[in-house]
Structures are given as C-alpha cells and as structure tokens.
Scaffold this motif. Structure first.
Motif, short mmCIF file in Angstrom:
data_model
loop_
_atom_site.label_atom_id
_atom_site.label_comp_id
_atom_site.label_asym_id
_atom_site.label_seq_id
_atom_site.Cartn_x
_atom_site.Cartn_y
_atom_site.Cartn_z
N PRO A 43 -18.33 74.79 -34.87
CA PRO A 43 -17.10 75.47 -34.43
C PRO A 43 -17.29 76.18 -33.09
N PHE A 44 -18.49 76.68 -32.84
CA PHE A 44 -18.74 77.35 -31.55
C PHE A 44 -18.52 76.38 -30.40
N LEU A 45 -19.07 75.17 -30.55
CA LEU A 45 -18.89 74.17 -29.49
C LEU A 45 -17.42 73.76 -29.39
N LEU A 46 -16.75 73.69 -30.54
CA LEU A 46 -15.33 73.28 -30.51
C LEU A 46 -14.49 74.32 -29.79
N VAL A 47 -14.80 75.60 -30.01
CA VAL A 47 -14.06 76.64 -29.30
C VAL A 47 -14.26 76.48 -27.80
N LEU A 48 -15.52 76.22 -27.40
CA LEU A 48 -15.79 76.05 -25.97
C LEU A 48 -15.08 74.82 -25.42
N LEU A 49 -14.94 73.81 -26.28
CA LEU A 49 -14.26 72.59 -25.84
C LEU A 49 -12.81 72.89 -25.45
N SER A 50 -12.26 73.91 -26.07
CA SER A 50 -10.86 74.25 -25.76
C SER A 50 -10.69 74.55 -24.28
N LEU A 51 -11.74 75.09 -23.64
CA LEU A 51 -11.63 75.40 -22.21
C LEU A 51 -11.50 74.12 -21.39
N LEU A 52 -12.24 73.09 -21.85
CA LEU A 52 -12.16 71.81 -21.14
C LEU A 52 -10.78 71.19 -21.33
N ILE A 53 -10.28 71.27 -22.57
CA ILE A 53 -8.93 70.73 -22.83
C ILE A 53 -7.92 71.47 -21.95
N LEU A 54 -8.11 72.78 -21.89
CA LEU A 54 -7.21 73.60 -21.08
C LEU A 54 -7.20 73.14 -19.63
N TYR A 55 -8.39 72.77 -19.14
CA TYR A 55 -8.48 72.35 -17.74
C TYR A 55 -7.61 71.12 -17.48
N TYR A 56 -7.56 70.21 -18.46
CA TYR A 56 -6.82 68.98 -18.23
C TYR A 56 -5.34 69.10 -18.58
N MET A 57 -4.90 70.26 -19.05
CA MET A 57 -3.48 70.39 -19.42
C MET A 57 -2.62 70.51 -18.18
N LYS A 58 -1.38 70.05 -18.34
CA LYS A 58 -0.48 70.15 -17.19
C LYS A 58 0.45 71.33 -17.40
N ILE A 59 -0.07 72.52 -17.26
CA ILE A 59 0.81 73.67 -17.37
C ILE A 59 0.58 74.56 -16.15
N ASN A 60 1.36 75.59 -16.07
CA ASN A 60 1.29 76.51 -14.94
C ASN A 60 -0.15 77.01 -14.73
#
Lengths: 435, 330
Positions: A43-60
């Motif tokens: 889960p620790f790695l998965l939480v960190l993965l969220s930052l990478l997902i965030l980077y690829y999101m198309k939001i403000n």
C-alpha cells in the motif's frame, strides 16, 4: 468501447478528480490497516503511485500541485502514523526527498547544461561537514573563538550556509574545469570528488578539522522554537520544506533565460557562444546552483544521521545520483523526481525486504540462495544494468523531457493586435544615436 | 631530510618501476580505445581487475589439480597469463559489441557511451565480487604466490649514502613480461598491417572505411588487444601484490588514465612513458611526502597527488606531454 470510455474519462476533469481522490483514500486506508504486517510496503508504494497518476491527469495545474502537496504532506504521514513501521517509512520518505533534491541539482548540471559530473556527491559532503563540524564539539578543536556545538536553532541558518559553501566549491571546481571539454570533464570531476573524500578522511592532522576516519558524532538535532527535531517523521517535513524550495527554483529556472542558455550550451557550445551566450557565466551558474541544492540537503543529512564520516560520500553514491537522472530522463524535471524515488525506494526498501525474504526462505530450507547473491549486496549490479539498458534502449529516460511549446499562431495574433510601439521606439533610438 | 630521501631512493625506484609498468600497460588500453573512438572506456580498469581474478582462479584450479608440484612455476605462470589474456580479450570484444557498437550505429552523443561504460564497469565489479564471495566466502582474495624469493640489492656497500633495496623475484617477472608486451605492441602497431589499419582508423574513420578498411573489425581488434594486455597486467598485479579485491580496478583505472593523459592521449609511446612517470612519482610521494612536509601530510595523500597531476595536466596541457594539440572544427 473501453477506448471511448477512456477518452471520455480523460476529457472530464471532474471524473479524474473523483478518481484520484478515491484512489488516494483507498490506498491510504490500506496503508492504515496493513501498517503492522510485513506487506505494508505494497500500500505504501500504491500511495506513492498516486503521485505519478496525478502527473498524467489532465486537470488544472495548480490543482495538481495542491493535491500532490496534500498527498505528500498530509495523507502519507497521517495514514502511516499508526503502526510500528511509521518511523521507518518516514525515514525512507526523507531519503527520497533528499535524493530527489540532489538529483534535481545534478539534473541542472548534466541534464540542462550537458556537463557530466561524476563527483557530485562532493558537494553533499561539503554541506554535511559544514553542519557536522559546527553542530558538534568538533569545531572546538580549531576555532579560536566561540563555544561549540552551536545550538540546534542555528540549523536553519546552516541550511543556507551549507548551500553557499557548496556553491563556492562548485565554482572552485568549475573555474579550472571550464577549460576542459566533454569526457575529460567527467574524469576531472571524478578526481575532484575523490580528492574531497580523501581530504575529509584525513583532515585530523595537522589540525583536527574533520576528525579523520573516525567521523564526527553527536551532531546537535535542529530545534525550532525550542522544540528539538529528532525523529524521521519530523525530518520529513524539514526535507519537504527544502524540496519545495528546490522545485520552485528549478521550475522557474527551466524556462528562464538562464535555463534556455544552459540547453543551448548543451546542444552546441560553439553555436551558443556565437549567439552571445556567455559561456563561462552560464556553466559556472549551472555548477553553483546544482551544488547548492546538494549542499542544502547535506546539512539535513548530517542533522538526520547525527553522524558524518567520509564513507557516505564515495564514487558509488555519485553514480547512484547519476543513475537517478539517467533513469528518469536527462533534463526532465518530473522524470528525475520519479527516477530518484524509484532508485531510493528500490535500494532502501525493496532490496532490503527482498533480502530478508530470501534469508527467511533459506533458513526455512525452501530455497538455498547463497549469501553473496543477497539482493542488498547487488546494488552495483542493478545500477549497472539500469545504466546500460537505459543508455542503450531508452536514452530519454522514463519521462522524456519536453521543451516548452510556443503557440506561434497566438503570438502572431497578439503581435498584430498590439500597437507597434516597439518599432517606433527602435526608430527613436536610431535617430538618437545618429545625432 | 635530503639525506633521508636519498637513502630511500633505490627502494623507491624499484617500487616505482614495478607500479609504473603496470600503469603503462593499462594506460595503453585506455589510449588505444580513446585514440580510435574518443571514448573513455571506464570498464577497462575493471577488465584489468577481472584478469587478476581469472588468473588467481586458474592458479587455484591448478593447485587443486595438483599440477603445481609437477610443473615448473614459470610454465604455470605462462599458461595462466596467456589464458587470462585470451579470456579478458574476448570480454573486451564482447563489451564493445554489446555496449558501444549499437550506440555508434545510432550516432548517439558521446555522453551516452560514457554512461554505458560506467554501467559495464559496475556490472563487472559486482559479478566478480559475487563469484569470488560465492566460491571463497570472501571477496578479498589472497592469491597463491608463485615467485616469492626475496632478493636484496646490496647497493649500500658500493655507495654508502643509499640504503639497500629489496625486491621479490616476481618483480623481475613483471618487468620482463611488461617490457615484452610493450615492445610487442609497439611492433604490432607500427609494423603490421593490422597496426596500420588501426592507425588509419584513429586518424580518420570515414576515409579509412573508404580505403577498404573494415572499421568495425579494426575496433574489435583494438578492444581485444587492449583488454588482453589489461587482463595480463591484472595477473602480473596479482602475483606482485598478492591481495586483490573487486574494487582495485576503479582507482587503478583512473590512475592509468591519468598516465595516458600525461603522455598525450591516443599516443601509445606517450602512455608507456606517462605510466612509468606516474608510478615513480606516486612511489616517491608515498615514501617522502611525510618527510617533505614535516609530517603534515602522510602517504595517504598519494592518491590525491595523482588526481592533482591529472587535473593540472588536463587544464594546462590537455594534449599531454607528447601529444599534438587539436583544434576543434565547427
């Protein structure tokens, strides 16, 4: 069908926002619940993965930064805080932040300015020793005045003192090195790194400055308003503070005049010179700024470890930072952050866990792995493979760097809309110089 | 003080010449590759180290087979050094194939090739460490000694201001073998067809390929020769100094590169001279640094000394002592 759905998803910022928030909450809950078990790493790695997902999101973009900040500063510490592994996780988190800042510094030198520096850890050492000497009793050996150790409150000043001294060392290295080109530069910086390490390792005589190979121990923990900072979870926030500072500086530098001249020097030195870029100033700035990041994090490292000695600053460490930059993508800021995080987590969490697991397997008699093959000892091998594979097959790294795109049409429209005052000004200037 | 330095001089000369010849042969590997590809082959120091380990592996094998007592030491030595040189030479060719040739085909920037060579050097170090640790339990290996008869040059009785110098019989072996290698290489480069092709490729790769020279094959031969010499020197190093570990290649490699730069990179005779000079300087520094500075700096600074020489040469005379200055064309 799926493609269409994905396309719709990627267009709707609300859906993405909903997704990332759910994802972060779920993984954080997982971390919160699984904290004490051996599998808490997932889960620790998965939480960190969220930052990478965030980077690829198309939001403000601003929203992105805000969410990222909340995840790093609030969600991770909060959800990890309940278990016995809390300090261990925060320790890894602090190391990630320290090395991310350093690799961003090296990225300026190697990625932006194209100067291969193989002794980058020297600046880290300079920063670490700066606080180490004055934050412990060591300075009593040679300072004619003052009483040492300095109180922990001065740590905040030392962050900047460390940065400045490291920058001075960067310029000192830079001045002679400017005459040297290309791969000679690599070997000179390598020599410089080794010289710094050997000198620090032997400066216990004639004057005891660094306490030689014994290292400096009992370094004062930093204090803020009288409250001492001595656990990894508190250092995490110190490192985070500097990290944000570094990101801010790098983001602003990247597309500034200086940043563009670095890239010009990297791509073609002679052409850049012909375009009026001052070569000396530009290269020295790259060395100084890169070194100062490293120096700042050096002070944090010294305060965190409470002990400094020359064995932490070997050629292997320099190469490790280089691996981070190459892996992430030279010149790409998000890439380098990813690269540093991957290498540190691989090195400090995954490999150690894997070795422990393999040892437990061989004690249970299931699989006999020779001790020599234990993954935590194979660092060099893994780094070597990473370097070769990425250099051969994916030179641009995990997240390739992108040049800022200029919308030519929009610029033209703007130029047409604006009154041509620039022209008239030029005319008056011409007239002025004639008379 | 001066008297003390003079007293030590014979021993310094003996040690310096030994080390100098080791540097000289390793430096040739750097200088040949640099002359042709303009690449600092960081892996070369580790090929030297691998040679040392392969040599000691063969020695251990021969001991376990019981061949050591039945064969004369010199013959065992010759078999070991030739086998090791062949293997490391093959490794050099393989490394060039895998790590450098694809980059050359793609016309990748030089920085990238440098990075792969660092990667290869790391891989070699860890592989050797793994094998050594796996087989012997410790990655620091003490090699069986072949030539350990100690000689003393009784120079004191002739010239009383000198102390006596001591050396082992391995010193003579190192000296003779390296001199044979150096002369052989010099003849190879200057007198044979392959040598001429190598010089042609170093001068201008494209024109050489127009003159029906197979450039890739010449590069392979260069890597083979350089790596074989490096590996053979590793065996000599093991015999002379006894203890080896997987990390000797790194620091020795940098010093050998310093020697190559000192003599003018790309220049084979220059590399020989530079190596010899660096070995002498280093041994002189190790013996006398503490006397010269009144105890301020001890022999632990001898590596710093070598690096400072490197940096000074690169800054003030980057073409080396025997090289020609090049002008960068736009």
């Amino acid at each position: 069908m799926v493609k269409e759905w994905f396309h719709k998803f990627s267009q709707s910022s609300r859906a993405q926002l909903f997704f990332i928030i759910t994802y972060v909450l779920v993984t954080c809950l997982g971390l919160y619940l699984l904290e004490d078990s051996a599998s808490a790493i997932f889960p620790f790695l998965l939480v960190l993965l969220s930052l990478l997902i965030l980077y690829y999101m198309k939001i403000n973009v601003k929203l992105k930064w805000a969410i990222g900040f909340i995840i790093i500063a609030v969600m991770i510490p909060l959800s990890a805080s309940q278990g016995s592994n809390f300090q261990a996780f925060m320790d890894v988190g602090t190391l990630v932040l320290i090395y991310v800042a350093m690799s961003l510094g090296l990225n300026i030198v190697v990625g932006f300015a194209g100067l291969l520096d193989l002794g980058f850890i020297a600046f880290f050492a300079v920063g670490a020793y700066t606080y180490g000497i004055f934050g412990s009793k060591q300075a009593n050996h040679f300072m004619p005045f003052g009483h040492y150790p300095l109180p922990g409150d001065t740590f905040w000043i030392f962050i900047f003192v460390g940065a400045i001294i490291a920058a001075i060392f960067g310029i000192l290295l830079g001045i002679p090195v400017l005459r040297v080109r290309g791969d000679y530069l690599a070997i000179v910086t390598l020599g410089f790194g080794e010289i710094i390490r050997i000198v620090f390792n032997n400066m216990d005589h004639p004057i005891n400055i660094t306490n030689g190979s014994m290292g400096i121990s009992q370094i004062q923990p930093p204090r803020i308003f009288g409250y001492p900072i001595d656990t990894p979870s508190e250092f995490y926030y110190v490192a985070l503070f500097i990290f944000i500072l570094v990101i801010y500086v790098v983001k602003h530098l990247e597309n500034s005049k200086l940043g563009r001249s670095w890239k010009a020097v990297r791509d073609n030195e002679i052409a850049a010179q012909a375009m009026g870029i001052p070569l000396v100033k530009t290269k020295l700035a790259a060395f100084a700024i890169g070194a100062s990041f490293s120096g700042m994090m050096g002070t944090v490292f010294a305060a965190k470890q409470m002990f400094v000695d020359a064995t932490s600053f070997t050629y292997l460490e320099s190469t490790m930072i280089l691996v981070m930059v190459i892996l992430g993508g030279m010149g790409s800021v998000p890439g380098v952050i990813l690269g540093a995080a991957v290498v540190i987590i691989l090195n400090n969490q995954v490999l150690t866990d894997l070795s422990n697991w393999m040892t437990s397997l061989s004690t249970a008699g299931i699989l006999n792995v020779p001790d020599a093959l234990s993954p935590s000892k194979m660092q060099r091998f893994i780094f070597g493979i990473l370097l070769v594979v990425f250099a051969l097959y994916r030179t641009q790294g995990l997240i390739p760097h992108k040049n800022k795109k200029v919308d030519a049409e929009r610029l033209k429209r703007e130029a047409a809309a604006e009154p041509p005052y620039g022209n008239s000004e030029a005319k008056t200037n011409l007239e002025g110089s004639d008379s | 003080m001066l008297q003390h330095i003079i007293q030590l001089l014979p021993q310094v000369l003996v040690d310096g010449i030994t080390l100098g010849f080791v540097y000289a042969v390793v430096a040739i590997g750097y200088t040949m590759v640099y002359g042709i590809l303009e690449l600092i082959n960081f892996a070369h120091g580790d090929i030297f180290m691998t040679g040392a380990f392969i040599g000691s592996g063969f020695l251990f094998l021969f001991i376990s087979l019981g061949l050591m007592s039945s064969l004369p030491a010199l013959l065992v030595f010759l078999i070991v050094i030739i086998l090791s040189a062949m293997i490391t030479g093959g490794m050099g060719v393989a490394i060039e194939r895998v790590a450098y040739r694809p980059l050359r085909k793609r016309n990748a920037p030089k920085l990238i090739a440098l990075i792969t060579s660092i990667g290869i050097s790391f891989i070699l170090e860890d592989l050797v460490r793994f094998i050594a640790e796996w087989k012997t339990g410790n990655y620091i290996v003490t090699a069986p000694s072949l030539f350990n008869h100690t000689f003393t040059i009784d120079i004191h009785s002739i010239m009383p201001f000198f102390n006596n110098a001591k050396f082992q019989s391995s010193f003579i072996v190192v000296l003779v073998v390296t001199i044979i290698m150096l002369i052989g290489l010099d003849l190879f480069v200057n007198k044979t067809k392959w040598g001429m092709a190598m010089r042609a490729v170093a001068q201008d790769r494209e024109t050489a390929s127009l003159m029906t020279i197979n450039v890739n094959r010449v590069i392979s031969v260069t890597f083979f020769v350089g790596s074989a010499l490096g590996g053979a020197t590793g065996v000599l190093f093991m015999l002379q100094y006894g203890t080896i570990d997987p990390y000797i290649g790194f620091i020795l490699g940098i010093k050998a590169f310093t020697a190559a730069v000192l003599g003018g990179i790309g220049n084979i005779r220059g590399a020989m001279f530079g190596g010899l000079m660096l070995g002498l300087i280093e041994m002189f520094a190790a013996a006398n640094l503490s006397t010269l500075t009144g105890g301020l700096f001890g022999s632990e600074y001898k590596d710093v000394f070598a690096f400072i020489i490197l940096i000074l040469v690169l800054i003030f005379k980057p073409e080396g002592l025997f090289g020609k200055a090049t002008i960068e064309k736009v």
